[in-house]
Design an enzyme around this catalytic site. Structure first.
Site, PDB file in Angstrom:
ATOM      1  N   SER A 121      56.971  66.306  30.176  1.00 30.08           N
ATOM      2  CA  SER A 121      57.243  65.952  31.565  1.00 30.08           C
ATOM      3  C   SER A 121      56.514  64.659  31.948  1.00 30.08           C
ATOM      4  CB  SER A 121      56.864  67.125  32.481  1.00 30.08           C
ATOM      5  OG  SER A 121      57.379  66.938  33.777  1.00 30.08           O
ATOM      6  N   ASP A 156      67.486  71.889  33.070  1.00 31.74           N
ATOM      7  CA  ASP A 156      66.237  71.367  33.634  1.00 31.74           C
ATOM      8  C   ASP A 156      66.552  70.726  34.982  1.00 31.74           C
ATOM      9  OD1 ASP A 156      63.899  70.003  34.285  1.00 31.74           O
ATOM     10  OD2 ASP A 156      63.515  69.359  32.225  1.00 31.74           O
ATOM     11  N   HIS A 203      62.800  73.706  32.456  1.00 31.20           N
ATOM     12  CA  HIS A 203      61.981  72.513  32.261  1.00 31.20           C
ATOM     13  C   HIS A 203      60.983  72.624  31.104  1.00 31.20           C
ATOM     14  CE1 HIS A 203      60.046  68.791  33.165  1.00 31.20           C
ATOM     15  NE2 HIS A 203      58.933  69.335  33.596  1.00 31.20           N
TER      16      HIS A 203
END
Length: 269
Positions: A107, A214, A244
């Site tokens: 991320s 996601d 995610h």
């Protein structure tokens, strides 16, 4: 819980807490770069997979995150965070000279890892990006256009189809559960642009992992950034139905198997 060593480094903006999952005779080093609002301690299972594969694993808490110093989730400049991560790499290499180094970024950590690879790619043997904030990520621009940043924390349900992951995240006192901060959003915009303009990573092997459900960092936006960053050795794996955090998903055994296959192909023998 596996044995963990704790280190504290002098970072660019104060103390940086580092977890080490040791290995008595590592074949390689793995540096785990966590995402926004969380901390390296959430990667215990990933660390176990990597140490089982022969790695010594290191994971810093970024400035303003976890056990590190700084105002919570305030990052003025991601270039300083990249510098901090490089200091952790130096710590690992000092303990294990000559061992190949692998960078795993999730991320926001994917953005940091991408920029690290542009700055220090010659020191890496492989790069893994999981749900990376890279390419066309629209959230910072939308929030910065508002007069006040709304107090809308990350939804635990957006992380994984495994409800225990969201429950643990919601109950974790080291996770930030408040609003994003304007300086951090501005830093995201600048660094997304820097990675876009920073060139590709040439022959460095890159593994891109992403869930096709996601909703925090949509697949389509990341694709443009990954394809721009990748050089000649891109491996992509998109997981159907995954949200995610693919390392915490219900099919994470498949994710870990893909990771190990990539490392077996990419690391020097």
């Amino acid at each position: 819980m596996r044995h963990v060593r704790e280190h504290t480094l002098d970072g660019t903006h104060g103390p940086v807490a580092v977890r080490e999952w040791p290995h008595p005779a590592p074949r390689y080093l793995a540096l785990v770069v966590h995402g926004y609002g969380e901390h390296a301690g959430r990667y215990e299972e990933l660390a176990a997979v990597l140490t089982g594969h022969g790695a010594a694993v290191y994971g810093p808490d970024h400035v303003g995150h976890g056990r590190s110093g700084g105002e919570r989730v305030r990052i003025e400049d991601f270039e300083d965070v990249v510098t901090d991560v490089h200091a952790v790499a130096d710590l690992a290499r000092a303990a294990h000279p000559g061992a190949p180094l692998v960078l795993v970024g999730h991320s926001m950590g994917g953005l940091i890892a991408a920029r690290y690879a542009q700055r220090y790619g010659a020191e890496l043997s492989a790069l893994i990006l999981s749900g990376p904030v890279i390419g066309a990520w629209e959230l910072p621009g939308r929030l910065l256009a508002l007069p006040e940043i709304p107090d809308t924390p990350v939804s635990p349900a957006a992380l994984s189809r495994d409800p225990s992951v969201g429950a643990a995240y919601a109950a974790d006192p080291l996770v930030w559960h408040g609003p994003m901060k304007r300086p951090t959003l501005e830093a995201f915009v600048r660094t997304l642009r820097a990675v876009e303009q920073g060139g590709d990573i040439g022959p460095l092997p890159l593994l891109w992992l992403h869930g096709d459900d996601d909703r925090l960092v949509p697949l389509s936006g990341s694709r443009t950034g990954v394809e721009r960053l990748a050089g000649s050795r891109l491996t992509e794996r998109i997981f159907a139905g995954a949200r995610h955090e693919v390392f915490h998903e219900t099919d994470r055994k498949e994710v870990f198997a893909e990771l190990i296959r990539f490392l077996d192909r990419s690391l020097p023998r």
